[in-house]
Design an enzyme around this catalytic site. Structure first.
Site, mmCIF file in Angstrom:
data_model
loop_
_atom_site.group_PDB
_atom_site.id
_atom_site.type_symbol
_atom_site.label_atom_id
_atom_site.label_comp_id
_atom_site.label_asym_id
_atom_site.label_seq_id
_atom_site.Cartn_x
_atom_site.Cartn_y
_atom_site.Cartn_z
ATOM 1 N N LYS A 89 -8.716 -6.663 47.993
ATOM 2 C CA LYS A 89 -7.877 -6.119 49.056
ATOM 3 C C LYS A 89 -7.623 -4.635 48.865
ATOM 4 O O LYS A 89 -7.507 -3.900 49.836
ATOM 5 C CB LYS A 89 -6.547 -6.881 49.153
ATOM 6 C CG LYS A 89 -6.694 -8.257 49.775
ATOM 7 C CD LYS A 89 -5.353 -8.831 50.194
ATOM 8 C CE LYS A 89 -5.532 -10.206 50.829
ATOM 9 N NZ LYS A 89 -4.259 -10.880 51.092
ATOM 10 N N LYS B 277 -18.148 -16.468 53.757
ATOM 11 C CA LYS B 277 -17.097 -17.394 54.153
ATOM 12 C C LYS B 277 -16.685 -17.148 55.612
ATOM 13 O O LYS B 277 -16.659 -16.001 56.056
ATOM 14 C CB LYS B 277 -15.890 -17.152 53.233
ATOM 15 C CG LYS B 277 -14.897 -18.286 53.204
ATOM 16 C CD LYS B 277 -13.763 -17.982 52.219
ATOM 17 C CE LYS B 277 -12.471 -18.538 52.762
ATOM 18 N NZ LYS B 277 -11.298 -18.191 52.002
ATOM 19 N N LYS C 177 -11.560 -14.964 60.074
ATOM 20 C CA LYS C 177 -11.164 -14.511 61.416
ATOM 21 C C LYS C 177 -11.259 -12.997 61.536
ATOM 22 O O LYS C 177 -11.208 -12.468 62.631
ATOM 23 C CB LYS C 177 -9.765 -15.010 61.771
ATOM 24 C CG LYS C 177 -8.676 -14.602 60.835
ATOM 25 C CD LYS C 177 -7.443 -15.474 61.057
ATOM 26 C CE LYS C 177 -6.814 -15.810 59.729
ATOM 27 N NZ LYS C 177 -5.976 -16.976 59.735
#
Ligand code: TRP
Length: 331
Positions: free
Chosen positions: A114, A196, A199
């Site tokens: 992140k 993976k 969204k």
């Protein structure tokens, strides 16, 4: 509460859930409700470790709460609440932060990922995220934590923090164990089946959202990337078909051998359509129930208010003991 083992899990309210969130995680939560005392929470405090639009976050948290119910979490059986409504999580977080090492947090792969993705906002909350997660779990002394494989490292750290606390202050915290569900643990992108399903994918056809309507779901499956062999079989090198087979298996309960014989001699077109229809039929009742709940905000409010009160009552006892143990003056 009845004398049963305790399960805790949480999901971040970042937009609607994907088919991957559903099959790999949330769908497995409702069958646990009879065997365990379950607490499930919408982790809005975790969500602000990356930038959020405040209006959207509020909407998403409410939607996530309704979606959990629509996915089978029964607020009469389980304690279902919104994280920021229960202040004990933040209270315990501070103590746990002081029992977590810089080096441990630096090794978390999610933090590394992140911070690479948001180099302009590597904030302290993003760094200490795992100790808030530990606080979520330890504030209830949970026995089991259903999580996806991507959260396993955080759960191991939770155990390390709990163990360190126990050594320093005397045995107190239960060391929580992960519950990892193998079936559908990893649903891959429909456009790049080596990644993976997410969204945040730029290509909207890569990802099925659980509130997508039937036509959208079928259209996305029709466009799914496969291979040129035209044989429905689960085999190495057939990532696209393997992914479709695992989705089909997860929603129909059929095993790979019976899927292979069902589609023997048929083309990928038939198979993709069957997967799309099975998924759409599986998700349809969730959408209906979600719409019904979202139309009644007063009822939702009643549920989450009650959930937060129950969660507070349990965690407040535990956190008060922790505050005493570390040497704070009793109030
Ligand atoms: N970090 C988890 C995720 O992103 C969500 C979460 C927050 C969680 N607190 C938790 C999961 C406690 C399990 C237990 O998926």
């Amino acid at each position: 509460m009845e004398d049963k083992k305790l399960v805790f899990s949480a999901i971040q309210p970042t937009g609607t859930f994907t088919l991957g969130n559903y099959i790999g995680a949330v769908r497995n939560w409702s069958p646990l409700q009879d065997e365990y005392n379950c607490l499930y929470c919408v982790a809005d405090m975790h969500a602000i470790t990356v930038k959020q639009d405040p209006t959207k976050l509020r909407q998403n948290s409410l939607a996530a709460y309704a979606l959990l119910i629509a996915c089978g979490i029964d607020p009469k059986k389980s304690i279902l609440f919104i994280q920021s409504h229960v202040p004990t999580h933040a209270l315990l977080n501070w103590v746990l932060c002081c029992n977590t090492q810089f080096g441990e947090l630096s090794r978390m792969t999610q933090f590394k990922d992140k911070s690479q993705r948001h180099p302009d906002d590597i904030n302290a909350g993003l760094f200490t995220y795992p100790s808030l997660m530990a606080a979520d779990i330890l504030a209830y002394n949970a026995d089991f934590v259903p999580v996806g494989v991507d959260q396993k490292q955080h759960l191991e750290l939770t155990r390390d923090i709990a163990q360190r606390f126990n050594q320093r202050y005397g045995d107190f915290f239960t060391l929580p164990e992960p519950l990892i569900f193998e079936v559908g643990a990893k649903i891959m992108s429909l456009q790049d089946p080596t990644k993976k399903m997410s969204k945040s994918d730029e290509n909207p056809n890569a990802c099925i959202l659980i509130l997508d309507d039937k036509d959208t779901i079928i259209r996305k499956f029709k466009r799914a990337v496969t291979d040129s062999e035209a044989v429905v079989a689960y085999r190495e090198g057939k990532d696209g078909i393997n992914n479709l087979m695992s989705i089909y298996s997860a929603v129909t309960g059929k095993d790979y051998a019976s899927i292979e014989s069902e589609f023997a001699g048929k083309g990928y077109g038939d198979f993709k359509l069957a997967v799309g229809e099975a998924v759409a039929d599986n998700l349809a009742p969730i959408r209906t129930e979600f719409d019904r709940l979202m139309a009644d905000k007063a009822y939702l409010k009643e549920l989450y208010t009650e959930g937060a009160q129950k969660a507070f009552r349990i965690s407040n006892k535990i956190v008060s003991k922790v505050y005493h143990k570390v040497g704070f003056v009793d109030r």
